[in-house]
Write a protein that holds these residues in place. Structure first.
Motif, mmCIF file in Angstrom:
data_model
loop_
_atom_site.group_PDB
_atom_site.id
_atom_site.type_symbol
_atom_site.label_atom_id
_atom_site.label_comp_id
_atom_site.label_asym_id
_atom_site.label_seq_id
_atom_site.Cartn_x
_atom_site.Cartn_y
_atom_site.Cartn_z
ATOM 1 N N ALA A 1 22.129 -18.776 -5.147
ATOM 2 C CA ALA A 1 21.572 -19.587 -6.238
ATOM 3 C C ALA A 1 20.584 -18.817 -7.114
ATOM 4 O O ALA A 1 20.226 -19.276 -8.198
ATOM 5 C CB ALA A 1 20.885 -20.825 -5.657
ATOM 6 N N ASN A 2 20.128 -17.655 -6.641
ATOM 7 C CA ASN A 2 19.115 -16.866 -7.359
ATOM 8 C C ASN A 2 17.898 -17.742 -7.683
ATOM 9 O O ASN A 2 17.326 -17.675 -8.765
ATOM 10 C CB ASN A 2 19.707 -16.267 -8.641
ATOM 11 C CG ASN A 2 18.824 -15.140 -9.200
ATOM 12 O OD1 ASN A 2 17.993 -14.577 -8.485
ATOM 13 N ND2 ASN A 2 19.008 -14.825 -10.480
ATOM 14 N N ASN A 3 17.532 -18.566 -6.681
ATOM 15 C CA ASN A 3 16.411 -19.496 -6.846
ATOM 16 C C ASN A 3 15.356 -19.139 -5.799
ATOM 17 O O ASN A 3 15.622 -19.153 -4.601
ATOM 18 C CB ASN A 3 16.893 -20.930 -6.654
ATOM 19 C CG ASN A 3 15.806 -21.942 -7.017
ATOM 20 O OD1 ASN A 3 14.624 -21.616 -7.056
ATOM 21 N ND2 ASN A 3 16.224 -23.163 -7.271
ATOM 22 N N SER A 4 14.168 -18.804 -6.276
ATOM 23 C CA SER A 4 13.115 -18.347 -5.368
ATOM 24 C C SER A 4 12.653 -19.426 -4.404
ATOM 25 O O SER A 4 11.965 -19.122 -3.426
ATOM 26 C CB SER A 4 11.917 -17.837 -6.183
ATOM 27 O OG SER A 4 11.418 -18.891 -7.012
ATOM 28 N N GLU A 5 13.009 -20.701 -4.672
ATOM 29 C CA GLU A 5 12.613 -21.753 -3.739
ATOM 30 C C GLU A 5 13.238 -21.547 -2.360
ATOM 31 O O GLU A 5 12.692 -22.002 -1.352
ATOM 32 C CB GLU A 5 13.036 -23.120 -4.293
ATOM 33 C CG GLU A 5 12.244 -23.540 -5.527
ATOM 34 C CD GLU A 5 12.665 -24.913 -6.016
ATOM 35 O OE1 GLU A 5 13.577 -25.504 -5.373
ATOM 36 O OE2 GLU A 5 12.090 -25.404 -7.004
ATOM 37 N N TYR A 6 14.433 -20.884 -2.327
ATOM 38 C CA TYR A 6 15.082 -20.642 -1.049
ATOM 39 C C TYR A 6 14.336 -19.604 -0.215
ATOM 40 O O TYR A 6 14.628 -19.441 0.977
ATOM 41 C CB TYR A 6 16.523 -20.165 -1.262
ATOM 42 C CG TYR A 6 17.458 -21.267 -1.690
ATOM 43 C CD1 TYR A 6 18.007 -22.134 -0.758
ATOM 44 C CD2 TYR A 6 17.774 -21.456 -3.030
ATOM 45 C CE1 TYR A 6 18.855 -23.161 -1.146
ATOM 46 C CE2 TYR A 6 18.615 -22.472 -3.430
ATOM 47 C CZ TYR A 6 19.162 -23.329 -2.483
ATOM 48 O OH TYR A 6 19.999 -24.335 -2.876
ATOM 49 N N LEU A 7 13.394 -18.889 -0.834
ATOM 50 C CA LEU A 7 12.650 -17.878 -0.080
ATOM 51 C C LEU A 7 11.506 -18.491 0.727
ATOM 52 O O LEU A 7 10.926 -17.805 1.575
ATOM 53 C CB LEU A 7 12.082 -16.825 -1.052
ATOM 54 C CG LEU A 7 13.144 -15.945 -1.753
ATOM 55 C CD1 LEU A 7 12.451 -14.970 -2.690
ATOM 56 C CD2 LEU A 7 13.979 -15.207 -0.722
ATOM 57 N N ALA A 8 11.179 -19.748 0.460
ATOM 58 C CA ALA A 8 10.075 -20.382 1.201
ATOM 59 C C ALA A 8 10.376 -20.435 2.699
ATOM 60 O O ALA A 8 9.563 -19.962 3.519
ATOM 61 C CB ALA A 8 9.798 -21.776 0.645
ATOM 62 N N PRO A 9 11.544 -21.000 3.148
ATOM 63 C CA PRO A 9 11.824 -20.976 4.594
ATOM 64 C C PRO A 9 12.013 -19.553 5.120
ATOM 65 O O PRO A 9 11.685 -19.271 6.265
ATOM 66 C CB PRO A 9 13.113 -21.798 4.713
ATOM 67 C CG PRO A 9 13.728 -21.778 3.361
ATOM 68 C CD PRO A 9 12.597 -21.705 2.405
#
Length: 484
Positions: free
Chosen positions: A60-68
């Motif tokens: 998704a190239n979405n930095s929100e996925y880096l939180a977990p």
């Protein structure tokens, strides 16, 4: 008696204290194993969160996925250290832990590299690394190691639980036994008398039950022996009657043959003498008609005797063949046999229908194949002229440890008086317009009884017949009982 009671009480207390210590030791080990299991689960959860965050960010190239991902990456060292600390004193896990450490480091390096490439805009290179499946292989290796560790823990927990249950049962029985022993000591002779009476009553009931079972078994064996004896007597009568008929014919025609030879001898031994016309006529008649006729009848009778003897030998050989129990899929066997006669049935507009659930029995495949093949062939052989044959076969459970196979048709049918007669050797019913010696159904009944089953038939003349085969679902139990 007081000394015996005190000794029993001391023994109970000692065993109880020992079992308490054993239970405490098991409880401590259980708690340690649960901590170890939780540590394994924590490491596995962290690695899965890392992999999930990596895949989500790359897709998704979405930095929100880096939180977990970052949260799992932050907690992983602590979780990993906790797991390794719990196992550091157990050398049997040293190799697994070394492999786990190496796989985790490699997986973290792979995820870190792909995420860094994604951040710098080198998406293609990051995806290419993922496509190499190195990360998948490393994750599978991590899961495998952790799963093995978890399985070892679960196995040990099951052993401990079983041991604790055994210890609890032992404690219960020790307590009950000690209490009963104390009651016996306190009760003294009165309790012993009642116990003795109760034991006698129980023994008498057991003996009565054994006698009832024995009577039932004896009655069952007696029925089997009576039926076998009746079949032997019927078989002996049939054999002697059917074999005697050709012998009577042979003796009669041998007598006629001997009579004819007298006129021939008179003609041959005349040695040039003039014979009366009637002597010459009798000699020629004997050579041209009487002797050939007698020889023909003798040959026919001996051929009939040979057929009867061969039929008897066939049944005898099948009865002596050693059965080979194996798993048989009833549906597959019925479908296979139906294909062997399908073209004969459909050629005249008929149809064949096999309707059976998935049933597997342990029996002798060759014998069952011969039994069903004979019934299918008979249905085709004795179909009603001018009426398309409809042949059906189905199987279903018939109580505990048995199945029933039905083979039905709309053929000529069997008269009521011949329903049992058709199973007798050399006996045939109905219109005799088909070749045969009358051994088919006798052979079928002999085979199915060798398998521990039986056969019966329901039929109406002109409407059709249905044969019911009752078979044990496991031939090995039948043969074992027969051996004993």
């Amino acid at each position: 008696m007081l000394a015996v009671g005190v000794a029993i009480l001391i023994g109970m207390v000692s065993v109880s204290l020992w079992l308490v210590q054993v239970n405490n030791r098991y409880s401590q080990e259980t708690a340690e194993l649960r901590r170890f299991r939780a540590a394994v689960f924590d490491v596995l959860t962290a690695m899965q969160d890392i992999e999930t965050g990596q895949r989500g960010y790359l897709l998704a190239n979405n930095s929100e996925y880096l939180a977990p991902y970052e949260e799992a990456l932050r907690t992983l060292p602590q979780r990993q250290s906790r797991l390794f600390d719990l196992l550091k004193e157990q050398p049997q896990y040293a190799q697994s832990l070394s492999g786990l450490r190496r796989a985790i480091e490699a997986k973290l390096a792979e995820t870190s590299e792909t995420i860094e490439l994604q951040r710098t805009g080198r998406i293609t290179e990051a995806i290419e690394i993922v496509r190499n499946n190195d990360g998948k292989r490393l994750m599978s290796e991590i899961r495998g190691i952790l799963s093995n560790l978890q399985s070892n823990v679960d196995d040990r927990l099951r052993v401990i639980v079983n041991d604790q249950l055994d210890a609890a049962n032992t404690l219960r029985w020790v307590t009950v036994g000690g209490a009963l022993a104390i009651l016996l000591v306190v009760g003294g002779s009165i309790f012993l008398v009642f116990t003795y009476i109760k034991a006698l009553t129980r023994s008498r009931e057991d003996v009565d039950e054994l006698n009832r079972n024995l009577e039932e078994r004896v009655e069952g064996r007696t029925r089997d022996l009576r039926r076998a004896n009746q079949e032997i007597q019927r078989f002996a009568y049939i054999v002697t009657h059917d074999l005697r008929a050709p012998l009577v014919n042979i003796m009669g025609f041998l007598s006629e043959f001997d009579t004819s030879l007298k006129s021939v001898n008179a003609y041959v031994l005349a040695d040039g003498k003039t014979l009366a016309d009637d002597v010459v006529r009798e000699a020629r008649l004997a050579v041209e008609e009487d002797i050939p006729e007698a020889i023909g009848f003798i040959r026919s009778s001996t051929r009939k005797m040979d057929q009867l003897i061969n039929a008897i030998l066939k049944i005898s050989r099948d009865g002596q063949r050693k059965l080979q129990p194996e798993k048989v899929d009833v549906e597959t066997l019925l479908l296979s046999l139906s294909e062997t006669v399908r073209h004969q049935i459909t050629a005249n507009g008929g149809e064949i229908d096999v309707d059976t659930p998935k049933l597997t029995i342990v029996t002798d495949r060759i014998s069952l194949d011969q039994i069903l093949g004979n019934l299918f062939d008979n249905a085709v052989k004795y179909q009603m002229p001018g009426r398309p044959l409809r042949l059906t076969a189905r199987a279903y459970p018939a109580g505990r440890g048995a199945i029933c196979i039905e083979v039905g048709d709309n053929g000529r049918g069997i008269g009521e008086k011949d329903l049992e007669r058709v199973f007798e050797l050399f006996r045939r019913a109905g219109n005799q317009d088909q070749p045969g010696e009358g051994i088919g159904l006798a052979h079928v009944r002999s085979l199915i009884r060798n398998l521990g089953g039986d056969i019966r038939v329901e039929s109406k003349l002109g409407e059709g017949s249905t044969f019911f085969l009752l078979l044990p679902s496991d031939l090995r139990r039948v043969t074992k009982e027969g051996d004993t």
